[in-house]
Design an enzyme around this catalytic site. Structure first.
Site, PDB file in Angstrom:
ATOM      1  N   GLU A  72     -23.138  17.914  26.837  1.00 47.16           N
ATOM      2  CA  GLU A  72     -23.754  17.209  25.736  1.00 47.16           C
ATOM      3  C   GLU A  72     -24.318  15.857  26.191  1.00 47.16           C
ATOM      4  OE1 GLU A  72     -21.153  17.584  22.537  1.00 47.16           O
ATOM      5  OE2 GLU A  72     -22.614  17.008  21.017  1.00 47.16           O
ATOM      6  N   SER A  84     -14.976   1.152  28.245  1.00 48.40           N
ATOM      7  CA  SER A  84     -14.336   0.272  27.256  1.00 48.40           C
ATOM      8  C   SER A  84     -12.872   0.624  27.062  1.00 48.40           C
ATOM      9  CB  SER A  84     -15.089   0.349  25.933  1.00 48.40           C
ATOM     10  OG  SER A  84     -14.986   1.639  25.390  1.00 48.40           O
ATOM     11  N   GLU A 315       0.459 -10.634   2.169  1.00 45.42           N
ATOM     12  CA  GLU A 315       0.126 -11.099   0.825  1.00 45.42           C
ATOM     13  C   GLU A 315      -0.351 -12.545   0.824  1.00 45.42           C
ATOM     14  OE1 GLU A 315       3.094 -10.359  -2.093  1.00 45.42           O
ATOM     15  OE2 GLU A 315       2.555  -8.239  -2.186  1.00 45.42           O
ATOM     16  N   TRP A 328      11.506 -24.911   0.825  1.00 46.16           N
ATOM     17  CA  TRP A 328      12.910 -24.502   0.785  1.00 46.16           C
ATOM     18  C   TRP A 328      13.712 -25.105   1.951  1.00 46.16           C
ATOM     19  CZ3 TRP A 328      10.053 -19.390   0.246  1.00 46.16           C
ATOM     20  CH2 TRP A 328       9.723 -19.147  -1.106  1.00 46.16           C
ATOM     21  N   LYS A 454      22.290  -0.487  -2.465  1.00 46.44           N
ATOM     22  CA  LYS A 454      22.709   0.517  -1.483  1.00 46.44           C
ATOM     23  C   LYS A 454      22.985  -0.203  -0.178  1.00 46.44           C
ATOM     24  CE  LYS A 454      20.024   3.744   1.206  1.00 46.44           C
ATOM     25  NZ  LYS A 454      18.862   4.631   1.190  1.00 46.44           N
TER      26      LYS A 454
END
Lengths: 497, 94
Positions: A72, A84, A315, A328, A454
């Site tokens: 190809e 690369s 976040e 804190w 738990k």
């Protein structure tokens, strides 16, 4: 049949490692030697990279020379593309470790009149194999060869079968790529896999929720076992193909009895003496309940105990996280300067989940922290659909435990009071411990409550403790005496404190 | 000026290669004066097949300087072959 025959162990096929570690795990150590594997995929699914990595790995790490037959792309294009990934095909060709057979389409006119075979191609391939004493060979792609001789597919089938047979007989491990028209459906165009393949591997590149999700699946392994199902993978500069192992999804890591601090003595006490060292804890709560504070304590507690910690924030920005911590009484700046802490902040949408995973893994292996926090795991859930997210969680959890480090995930519940997040559903069986942070309404006042839901392999406190947050952090108070149901978001019953 | 070259790539004694050689003889008898002929066995000279980028055998290559052309197959349909090579007129010149 007699007993002896039944007891005979079948010949174990020798394995050839591909250089894609997680893939080798799926196929019991690698591709079987002297067999033909067809790797099918749609355009852009990474077939050529996978095939090139197979050659490069053999050349670099096993002294197994290779032959690349390209139908190809031109050899020059392939060499440029592979550079690369750190694979110097041109250099290897000069050193006699790699031979390239250029079977890309000729520019001159060509017609087919009468019967023919592909002895020309086979003799060129065999010549190349001999010239570098090759052990591995790639034909990329077979579909292109079939398209070249469109209308003579019966001849092509016969001839490709012959080429495959001749190469296997010479002990070569053969990898052929083939095009697919769709991600699901017919295995390959021209149904190449039916007549030539001992093994079939499928690469997929599926669009899910506007994100690409790449997976690799072993469809068939003649005469041997393999792990079933699609495993996610990603393609990275300098690394090539990096797959995420499904087999390690079995959480079979040794659990240790070593305890480490959560960063808050009262929570340590509730957990029966702290978190386990190689365990993952989920902290779940609505926004503003104190999850990031728990993360900050967790990191600071580790650093105070002489450990190294890493935080992946999805976040809030670095600045925001550092300001929170300072509020804190925790100095992230100083910890980073002393190289005790690393804070990495990223937009979840910046990359796919597989890339996120590989990035976390690479940083953990580079910095070797003792504890890791992810804030939040539910932000990452935005990136991928259910299956992809679940695979990510499983892989990440299993990775953290394998590295024997303590992990802390946060998950944000959608409703302010009670409720369950999808992340919780996914993850509750995977994590060792779950801590719930909840708003709890008492007449006109909103309290915060913390419970250890738990704690795998340990006793833990069962009560719901109220807590407050101030400039020095989190302070646990008395347990609630009669608490509303923390799992329902319905109207809380009245309760006494 | 040299006569243009028709080179036939074959693979040993395979059936299609033998047929192609026989058919080449017929073509040669028709246009011998205008072409030179060469036969390359790719099993013996794989490097020549590599150089020419041969995939299929037999392949008849018309090494025209401006417009090289190739015919894959046992060149059984001689009329069609002469047409493709653009030398149908030469037959009549004989």
């Amino acid at each position: 049949m007699n007993d002896d025959a039944e007891l005979q162990i079948p010949d174990v096929l020798e394995r050839v490692r591909t250089g894609v570690d997680a893939f080798d795990e799926l196929v019991m150590g690698g591709l079987p030697r002297a067999r033909t594997t067809v790797v099918g995929g749609t355009p852009g699914s990474g077939k050529t990279i996978f095939a090139a990595q197979f050659l490069a790995h053999g050349i670099q790490n096993y002294g197994e020379h290779g032959v690349l037959v390209t139908f190809e792309e031109s050899p020059a294009d392939i060499e440029a593309n592979m550079r690369s990934f750190g694979w110097d095909f041109a250099k290897w060709r000069k050193e006699g470790r790699l031979a390239v057979v250029d079977a890309s389409p000729p520019t001159n006119d060509e017609i087919v009149i009468g019967d023919f075979d592909l002895a020309g191609l086979l003799s060129r391939i065999e010549h190349a194999v001999k010239s570098v004493n090759a052990k591995r060979i790639v034909l990329d792609s077979l579909t292109q060869l079939f398209d070249h001789f469109l209308g003579d597919s019966a001849v092509l089938r016969r001839e490709v079968f012959r080429i495959s047979g001749a190469l296997k007989k010479s002990g070569l491990t053969v990898l052929m790529t083939a095009e697919r028209n769709a991600e699901y459906g017919e295995i390959t165009r021209h149904r190449l896999e039916e007549f030539v393949a001992d093994n079939v591997v499928i690469l997929r590149n599926v669009l899910q929720r506007e994100k690409r999700r790449r997976t690799i699946e072993v469809l068939k392994m003649r005469g041997s076992h393999h792990v079933e199902g699609e495993a996610p993978f990603t393609i990275l500069t300098d690394h090539g193909f990096v797959a995420v192992p499904l087999s390690s999804l079995r959480l079979e890591q040794q659990s240790s009895n070593l305890r480490v601090t959560s960063g808050n003595p009262a929570i340590d006490e509730m957990c029966g003496g702290g978190f386990f060292r190689d365990s993952v804890t989920l902290v779940s709560g609505a926004t503003g309940t104190g999850k990031t504070l728990l993360v900050t304590n967790f990191l600071a507690g580790g650093v105070a105990a002489g450990e190294r910690a890493i935080l992946f924030g999805y976040e809030e920005s670095r600045g925001q996280l550092f300001r929170n911590a300072a509020g804190w009484g925790v100095d992230f700046d100083a910890m980073e300067t002393e190289q005790k802490l690393k804070v990495v902040c990223l937009y979840p949408e910046a990359q796919g989940l597989a890339d996120h995973l590989v990035m976390i893994q690479n940083l953990v292996d580079e910095l070797k922290p003792n504890r890791i926090a992810i804030d939040s795991i539910s932000a990452l859930e935005r990136v991928a659909a259910d299956v992809g997210f679940r695979e990510f969680l499983i892989s990440l959890t299993s990775f953290i435990k394998k590295r024997e480090i303590a992990g802390l995930y946060t998950a944000t519940s959608k409703s302010l009071v009670g409720g369950e997040t999808a992340s919780e559903q996914h993850i509750s069986t995977l994590t060792d411990s779950i801590i719930l942070l909840r708003y709890m309404q008492d007449q006109d006042i909103m309290h915060r409550g913390l419970m250890v839901l738990k704690m795998r392999g340990s006793e833990h406190a069962k009560e719901i403790r109220r807590f407050t947050i101030d400039g020095r952090g989190m302070h646990l108070g008395e347990p609630f005496k009669r608490a509303p149901n923390v799992f329902s978001s319905g109207t809380p019953e009245s309760y006494t404190l | 000026m040299n006569a243009p070259l028709l080179r036939l790539y074959i693979a040993g004694k395979s059936l299609s290669s033998q047929r192609a050689e026989q058919n080449l003889d017929k073509i040669r008898s028709l246009v011998a004066a205008h072409f030179t002929f060469e036969i390359v066995d790719v099993l013996e000279r794989p490097e020549l097949a590599e150089k020419a980028g041969i995939l299929a055998t037999p392949t008849l290559a018309y090494e025209h300087t401006e417009r090289p052309r190739r015919i894959v197959g046992d060149i059984s349909d001689i009329k069609k072959i002469l047409e493709f090579l653009g030398i149908e007129g030469k037959e009549e010149m004989q």
